[in-house]
Design a protein around this motif. Structure first.
Motif, PDB file in Angstrom:
ATOM      1  N   ASP A   1       0.834  -1.202   0.000  1.00 12.36           N
ATOM      2  CA  ASP A   1       0.000   0.000   0.000  1.00 12.36           C
ATOM      3  C   ASP A   1       0.871   1.255   0.000  1.00 12.36           C
ATOM      4  OD1 ASP A   1      -2.542  -1.463   0.287  1.00 12.36           O
ATOM      5  OD2 ASP A   1      -1.673  -1.992   2.234  1.00 12.36           O
ATOM      6  N   TYR A   2       1.939   1.217   0.808  1.00 12.59           N
ATOM      7  CA  TYR A   2       2.853   2.359   0.861  1.00 12.59           C
ATOM      8  C   TYR A   2       3.487   2.613  -0.506  1.00 12.59           C
ATOM      9  CZ  TYR A   2       6.607   5.471   2.306  1.00 12.59           C
ATOM     10  OH  TYR A   2       7.447   6.541   2.425  1.00 12.59           O
ATOM     11  N   ALA A   3       3.800   1.545  -1.214  1.00 13.58           N
ATOM     12  CA  ALA A   3       4.386   1.703  -2.550  1.00 13.58           C
ATOM     13  C   ALA A   3       3.393   2.363  -3.504  1.00 13.58           C
ATOM     14  CB  ALA A   3       4.832   0.344  -3.098  1.00 13.58           C
ATOM     15  N   GLU A   4       2.118   2.028  -3.361  1.00 15.39           N
ATOM     16  CA  GLU A   4       1.089   2.582  -4.247  1.00 15.39           C
ATOM     17  C   GLU A   4       0.548   3.917  -3.753  1.00 15.39           C
ATOM     18  OE1 GLU A   4      -3.384   1.468  -5.830  1.00 15.39           O
ATOM     19  OE2 GLU A   4      -2.186  -0.082  -4.872  1.00 15.39           O
ATOM     20  N   LEU A   5       0.325   4.017  -2.446  1.00 15.98           N
ATOM     21  CA  LEU A   5      -0.262   5.213  -1.838  1.00 15.98           C
ATOM     22  C   LEU A   5       0.624   5.676  -0.677  1.00 15.98           C
ATOM     23  CD1 LEU A   5      -3.955   3.925  -1.616  1.00 15.98           C
ATOM     24  CD2 LEU A   5      -3.071   5.607  -3.251  1.00 15.98           C
ATOM     25  N   PRO A   6       1.779   6.251  -0.983  1.00 13.85           N
ATOM     26  CA  PRO A   6       2.694   6.630   0.097  1.00 13.85           C
ATOM     27  C   PRO A   6       2.084   7.678   1.025  1.00 13.85           C
ATOM     28  CG  PRO A   6       3.477   7.472  -2.017  1.00 13.85           C
ATOM     29  CD  PRO A   6       2.266   6.633  -2.293  1.00 13.85           C
ATOM     30  N   LEU A   7       2.570   7.669   2.257  1.00 15.92           N
ATOM     31  CA  LEU A   7       2.124   8.665   3.225  1.00 15.92           C
ATOM     32  C   LEU A   7       2.684  10.018   2.785  1.00 15.92           C
ATOM     33  CD1 LEU A   7       2.947   6.574   6.425  1.00 15.92           C
ATOM     34  CD2 LEU A   7       0.746   6.740   5.243  1.00 15.92           C
ATOM     35  N   PRO A   8       1.835  10.967   2.430  1.00 20.36           N
ATOM     36  CA  PRO A   8       2.332  12.199   1.815  1.00 20.36           C
ATOM     37  C   PRO A   8       3.287  13.005   2.700  1.00 20.36           C
ATOM     38  CG  PRO A   8      -0.046  12.317   2.147  1.00 20.36           C
ATOM     39  CD  PRO A   8       0.391  10.941   2.521  1.00 20.36           C
ATOM     40  N   ASP A   9       3.107  12.941   4.004  1.00 16.22           N
ATOM     41  CA  ASP A   9       4.005  13.652   4.919  1.00 16.22           C
ATOM     42  C   ASP A   9       4.903  12.688   5.686  1.00 16.22           C
ATOM     43  OD1 ASP A   9       2.275  12.505   6.732  1.00 16.22           O
ATOM     44  OD2 ASP A   9       1.589  14.389   7.596  1.00 16.22           O
ATOM     45  N   GLU A  10       4.913  11.424   5.261  1.00 15.21           N
ATOM     46  CA  GLU A  10       5.678  10.330   5.860  1.00 15.21           C
ATOM     47  C   GLU A  10       5.089   9.825   7.177  1.00 15.21           C
ATOM     48  OE1 GLU A  10       7.879   8.745   4.127  1.00 15.21           O
ATOM     49  OE2 GLU A  10       7.887  10.240   2.558  1.00 15.21           O
ATOM     50  N   LEU A  11       3.921  10.364   7.580  1.00 14.42           N
ATOM     51  CA  LEU A  11       3.317   9.935   8.842  1.00 14.42           C
ATOM     52  C   LEU A  11       1.828   9.631   8.736  1.00 14.42           C
ATOM     53  CD1 LEU A  11       3.926   9.506  11.882  1.00 14.42           C
ATOM     54  CD2 LEU A  11       3.311  11.915  12.232  1.00 14.42           C
ATOM     55  N   HIS A  12       1.092  10.435   7.970  1.00 20.62           N
ATOM     56  CA  HIS A  12      -0.369  10.310   7.919  1.00 20.62           C
ATOM     57  C   HIS A  12      -0.839   9.850   6.539  1.00 20.62           C
ATOM     58  CE1 HIS A  12       0.533  13.457  10.950  1.00 20.62           C
ATOM     59  NE2 HIS A  12      -0.323  12.733  11.651  1.00 20.62           N
ATOM     60  N   PRO A  13      -1.850   8.967   6.503  1.00 21.41           N
ATOM     61  CA  PRO A  13      -2.419   8.555   5.217  1.00 21.41           C
ATOM     62  C   PRO A  13      -3.170   9.712   4.567  1.00 21.41           C
ATOM     63  CG  PRO A  13      -3.161   7.118   7.012  1.00 21.41           C
ATOM     64  CD  PRO A  13      -2.446   8.265   7.634  1.00 21.41           C
TER      65      PRO A  13
ATOM     66  N   ALA B   1      -5.725   6.530   0.898  1.00 18.61           N
ATOM     67  CA  ALA B   1      -5.252   5.486   1.814  1.00 18.61           C
ATOM     68  C   ALA B   1      -6.243   5.285   2.957  1.00 18.61           C
ATOM     69  CB  ALA B   1      -3.870   5.834   2.350  1.00 18.61           C
ATOM     70  N   ASP B   2      -6.817   6.376   3.473  1.00 18.78           N
ATOM     71  CA  ASP B   2      -7.847   6.258   4.515  1.00 18.78           C
ATOM     72  C   ASP B   2      -9.017   5.407   4.026  1.00 18.78           C
ATOM     73  OD1 ASP B   2      -6.678   7.707   6.604  1.00 18.78           O
ATOM     74  OD2 ASP B   2      -7.575   9.608   5.961  1.00 18.78           O
ATOM     75  N   ARG B   3      -9.425   5.635   2.796  1.00 18.48           N
ATOM     76  CA  ARG B   3     -10.534   4.850   2.232  1.00 18.48           C
ATOM     77  C   ARG B   3     -10.158   3.377   2.164  1.00 18.48           C
ATOM     78  NH1 ARG B   3     -15.033   5.001  -0.163  1.00 18.48           N
ATOM     79  NH2 ARG B   3     -15.354   7.094  -0.849  1.00 18.48           N
ATOM     80  N   ARG B   4      -8.955   3.081   1.695  1.00 17.96           N
ATOM     81  CA  ARG B   4      -8.498   1.692   1.606  1.00 17.96           C
ATOM     82  C   ARG B   4      -8.483   1.038   2.990  1.00 17.96           C
ATOM     83  NH1 ARG B   4      -3.442   0.317  -1.925  1.00 17.96           N
ATOM     84  NH2 ARG B   4      -5.048   0.792  -3.462  1.00 17.96           N
ATOM     85  N   ILE B   5      -7.949   1.749   3.967  1.00 18.96           N
ATOM     86  CA  ILE B   5      -7.899   1.232   5.336  1.00 18.96           C
ATOM     87  C   ILE B   5      -9.305   0.933   5.834  1.00 18.96           C
ATOM     88  CG2 ILE B   5      -7.377   1.876   7.728  1.00 18.96           C
ATOM     89  CD1 ILE B   5      -4.970   3.518   6.481  1.00 18.96           C
TER      90      ILE B   5
END
Length: 136
Positions: free
Chosen positions: A96-108, A112-116
């Motif tokens: 998931d990180y490879a496809e939808l990286p955390l934009p600020d390196e900490l928060h989805p 990504a929130d939708r996927r979770i």
């Protein structure tokens, strides 16, 4: 964690309880906090500021926290059959990180929130379908 679970169980001794660990966050997987805010190219970014060598002295990383949460839930589930553990990386992991990286390196981000959320709903639905005691 034991005290927290004891407090919940005092008031709700038989309620199903799911302990969910953190999702994947590469900056904190093996480096303890605290985190620091940086501004890179006008954008907010987070970074871990701890020293990985300090983990042996008890500093926490997400990997250590997940291991301990799983151990605690496993140790208590023998006498608490309504206690469950879910590794947050099942909701958001390396792929998931490879496809939808955390934009600020900490928060989805919202995608990504939708996927979770969708994964959590699917896991909950699957568990409910297999449970002899449905809790709708």
């Amino acid at each position: 964690m034991h005290g927290f679970l004891d407090t919940i169980r005092e008031g709700h001794p038989h309620t199903p309880l799911l302990v969910v660990s953190s999702i994947l966050c590469p900056i904190q997987e093996d480096t303890p906090g605290p985190g620091a805010v940086e501004f890179v190219d006008g954008k907010v970014r987070f970074r871990a500021t701890g020293d990985p060598a300090e983990v042996a002295a008890g500093r926490l990383t997400l990997r250590v926290i997940r291991t301990e949460l799983a151990r605690i839930v496993a140790s208590r589930s023998g006498t608490d059959p309504n206690l469950y553990y879910l590794d947050g990386r099942e909701l958001y992991g390396e792929a998931d990180y490879a496809e939808l990286p955390l934009p600020d390196e900490l928060h989805p981000d919202p995608a990504a929130d939708r996927r979770i959320g969708e994964r959590f709903a699917a896991l909950r639905s699957d568990r409910r379908d297999r449970s002899p005691h449905r809790h709708d």
